[in-house]
Design a protein around this motif. Sequence first.
Motif, PDB file in Angstrom:
ATOM      1  N   ALA A 131      -2.612  11.019 -15.037  1.00 42.01           N
ATOM      2  CA  ALA A 131      -2.945   9.331 -15.423  1.00 42.01           C
ATOM      3  C   ALA A 131      -1.871   8.704 -15.220  1.00 42.01           C
ATOM      4  CB  ALA A 131      -3.768   9.404 -16.777  1.00 42.01           C
ATOM      5  N   LEU A 132      -0.944   8.818 -15.875  1.00 44.69           N
ATOM      6  CA  LEU A 132       0.356   8.143 -15.867  1.00 44.69           C
ATOM      7  C   LEU A 132       0.817   7.890 -14.291  1.00 44.69           C
ATOM      8  CD1 LEU A 132       2.498   9.745 -18.762  1.00 44.69           C
ATOM      9  CD2 LEU A 132       1.494   7.190 -18.547  1.00 44.69           C
ATOM     10  N   SER A 133       0.532   9.112 -13.583  1.00 42.11           N
ATOM     11  CA  SER A 133       1.190   8.844 -12.132  1.00 42.11           C
ATOM     12  C   SER A 133       0.274   7.817 -11.614  1.00 42.11           C
ATOM     13  CB  SER A 133       0.921  10.066 -11.481  1.00 42.11           C
ATOM     14  OG  SER A 133       1.730  11.095 -12.056  1.00 42.11           O
ATOM     15  N   VAL A 134      -1.035   7.609 -11.912  1.00 39.09           N
ATOM     16  CA  VAL A 134      -1.984   6.632 -11.409  1.00 39.09           C
ATOM     17  C   VAL A 134      -1.288   5.122 -11.671  1.00 39.09           C
ATOM     18  CG1 VAL A 134      -4.110   5.821 -11.395  1.00 39.09           C
ATOM     19  CG2 VAL A 134      -3.916   8.375 -11.375  1.00 39.09           C
ATOM     20  N   MET A 135      -0.972   5.146 -12.867  1.00 35.04           N
ATOM     21  CA  MET A 135      -0.720   3.945 -13.358  1.00 35.04           C
ATOM     22  C   MET A 135       0.717   3.357 -12.741  1.00 35.04           C
ATOM     23  SD  MET A 135      -3.322   3.244 -15.388  1.00 35.04           S
ATOM     24  CE  MET A 135      -2.656   1.639 -15.881  1.00 35.04           C
ATOM     25  N   LEU A 136       1.340   4.257 -12.386  1.00 34.78           N
ATOM     26  CA  LEU A 136       2.725   3.985 -11.817  1.00 34.78           C
ATOM     27  C   LEU A 136       2.621   3.499 -10.469  1.00 34.78           C
ATOM     28  CD1 LEU A 136       5.977   4.156 -11.612  1.00 34.78           C
ATOM     29  CD2 LEU A 136       5.669   6.463 -10.693  1.00 34.78           C
ATOM     30  N   ASN A 137       1.229   4.153  -9.828  1.00 28.65           N
ATOM     31  CA  ASN A 137       0.976   4.035  -8.478  1.00 28.65           C
ATOM     32  C   ASN A 137       0.420   2.478  -8.510  1.00 28.65           C
ATOM     33  OD1 ASN A 137       0.902   5.463  -6.022  1.00 28.65           O
ATOM     34  ND2 ASN A 137      -1.272   4.888  -5.861  1.00 28.65           N
ATOM     35  N   ILE A 138      -0.004   1.891  -9.333  1.00 24.56           N
ATOM     36  CA  ILE A 138      -0.236   0.321  -9.542  1.00 24.56           C
ATOM     37  C   ILE A 138       1.007  -0.414  -9.199  1.00 24.56           C
ATOM     38  CG2 ILE A 138      -0.903  -1.643 -10.991  1.00 24.56           C
ATOM     39  CD1 ILE A 138      -2.657   0.406 -12.500  1.00 24.56           C
ATOM     40  N   ALA A 139       2.107  -0.189  -9.940  1.00 24.91           N
ATOM     41  CA  ALA A 139       3.282  -0.893  -9.410  1.00 24.91           C
ATOM     42  C   ALA A 139       3.815  -0.543  -8.159  1.00 24.91           C
ATOM     43  CB  ALA A 139       4.434  -0.456 -10.532  1.00 24.91           C
ATOM     44  N   PHE A 140       3.568   0.671  -7.557  1.00 26.48           N
ATOM     45  CA  PHE A 140       3.854   1.164  -6.412  1.00 26.48           C
ATOM     46  C   PHE A 140       3.073   0.369  -5.284  1.00 26.48           C
ATOM     47  CE2 PHE A 140       2.883   3.662  -2.532  1.00 26.48           C
ATOM     48  CZ  PHE A 140       3.921   4.256  -2.261  1.00 26.48           C
ATOM     49  N   ASN A 141       1.694   0.182  -5.476  1.00 24.71           N
ATOM     50  CA  ASN A 141       1.169  -0.857  -4.646  1.00 24.71           C
ATOM     51  C   ASN A 141       1.359  -2.111  -4.670  1.00 24.71           C
ATOM     52  OD1 ASN A 141      -0.439   1.541  -3.354  1.00 24.71           O
ATOM     53  ND2 ASN A 141      -1.739   1.445  -5.313  1.00 24.71           N
ATOM     54  N   VAL A 142       1.488  -2.633  -5.845  1.00 26.85           N
ATOM     55  CA  VAL A 142       1.856  -4.074  -5.720  1.00 26.85           C
ATOM     56  C   VAL A 142       2.994  -4.408  -5.170  1.00 26.85           C
ATOM     57  CG1 VAL A 142       2.770  -5.916  -7.483  1.00 26.85           C
ATOM     58  CG2 VAL A 142       0.581  -4.532  -8.049  1.00 26.85           C
ATOM     59  N   THR A 143       4.226  -3.511  -5.133  1.00 27.20           N
ATOM     60  CA  THR A 143       5.416  -3.771  -4.632  1.00 27.20           C
ATOM     61  C   THR A 143       5.645  -3.569  -3.047  1.00 27.20           C
ATOM     62  OG1 THR A 143       6.403  -1.738  -5.491  1.00 27.20           O
ATOM     63  CG2 THR A 143       6.835  -3.765  -6.745  1.00 27.20           C
ATOM     64  N   ILE A 144       4.927  -2.221  -2.775  1.00 29.50           N
ATOM     65  CA  ILE A 144       5.035  -1.744  -1.396  1.00 29.50           C
ATOM     66  C   ILE A 144       4.240  -2.605  -0.322  1.00 29.50           C
ATOM     67  CG2 ILE A 144       2.959  -0.271  -1.320  1.00 29.50           C
ATOM     68  CD1 ILE A 144       4.726   1.770  -0.040  1.00 29.50           C
ATOM     69  N   TYR A 145       3.223  -3.075  -0.788  1.00 27.24           N
ATOM     70  CA  TYR A 145       2.561  -3.955   0.357  1.00 27.24           C
ATOM     71  C   TYR A 145       3.141  -5.639   0.216  1.00 27.24           C
ATOM     72  CZ  TYR A 145      -0.168  -0.038   0.857  1.00 27.24           C
ATOM     73  OH  TYR A 145      -0.624   1.407   0.893  1.00 27.24           O
ATOM     74  N   THR A 146       4.236  -5.794  -0.596  1.00 28.86           N
ATOM     75  CA  THR A 146       4.748  -7.102  -0.615  1.00 28.86           C
ATOM     76  C   THR A 146       6.316  -7.187  -0.429  1.00 28.86           C
ATOM     77  OG1 THR A 146       5.002  -7.031  -3.196  1.00 28.86           O
ATOM     78  CG2 THR A 146       3.013  -8.256  -2.528  1.00 28.86           C
ATOM     79  N   VAL A 147       7.233  -6.635  -1.192  1.00 33.93           N
ATOM     80  CA  VAL A 147       8.397  -6.469  -0.809  1.00 33.93           C
ATOM     81  C   VAL A 147       8.806  -5.488   0.130  1.00 33.93           C
ATOM     82  CG1 VAL A 147       9.253  -7.710  -3.253  1.00 33.93           C
ATOM     83  CG2 VAL A 147       8.939  -5.408  -2.850  1.00 33.93           C
TER      84      VAL A 147
END
Length: 315
Positions: A131-147
């Motif tokens: 579950a924590l990995s999934v939440m970290l993946n939110i930050a991952f998705n927000v930043t990987i497809y922008t910066v």
Amino acid sequence: MNLDFFTVFSNLVSLFILIAVGYIAIRSGILTQDASSYFSLLLMKITLPATIFVSLVQKEYDPAFIHDSIIIIIAGLIGFPLMMYIARYIAILLKVDKSYRGVWAFLCSYTNSGFMGFPIALAIFGHEGLALSVMLNIAFNVTIYTVGALEISRDNPNHNAEKINMKSIIFSSINFATLLSLIFYFGRISTPYFILSPLNYLSGITTPISMVMIGMALARESGRELFTNKDAWICTFIRLIGYPVILCVIFKFVHLSSNTLIEAVLILIMSMPGSSVTAVLCQMYHGNVDFAAKAMFLQNLFCILTIPLVCMMIA
């Protein structure tokens, strides 16, 4: 915490089989290189958004989980861009070839957190770690497809900041799916089965297509060329050893929370090889697909040795 080495190994073998499928498909003439552009559109517009959405909305709501989620999301929102910023200047110091400097920094910083990170986190830390990995993946998705996307676009010889469509990057289907999944999860909105079922099917093909695309890119290179790029070797070392070890040292002295599982999940996810969507982003933003394929091959090859070592450090 019990470490299931068979789970780790079987996931790595599965990854290589999928890459081999893409390689064989091109070499045998079943597919042409033109197919990668259609695959990338399918991934970015349909299957990846579906994967992001179902990863969170199917988790049972837990109020106590919110505090830890906020910490790990903030850590990701700061950590991923910071690592890429550091990697960019390391690339300059090391005189990494300008034609793939952005991809180099990207592959140093972004990991295969979904296909490899999620099952390994579940095997080692149980459902809370997943579950924590999934939440970290939110930050991952927000930043990987922008910066992250912007960093890769720097490799385009015709790159011009004024010509980059920031609106299309920020308001992408990926980021929309991330926002929607958060609304559904924290709003405790139930999703009907007839909607979740096809989304799960779409989510299930995201990793296979991503890995097949890596194999397709590898098919362009000769076997010897996969091992002779110095920059790819350095990138592999930073991705698999450098950043995970640095995090281990930092968390020895600085703790993010009383829940040490947060730090363990961060270290574990950062020990994964480069993101499986690298080839897709290179295709869309005119990055150097050939270098990405070489570096991804080395990272996925040697992570068979490095991931179990990192797991032993944090288990």
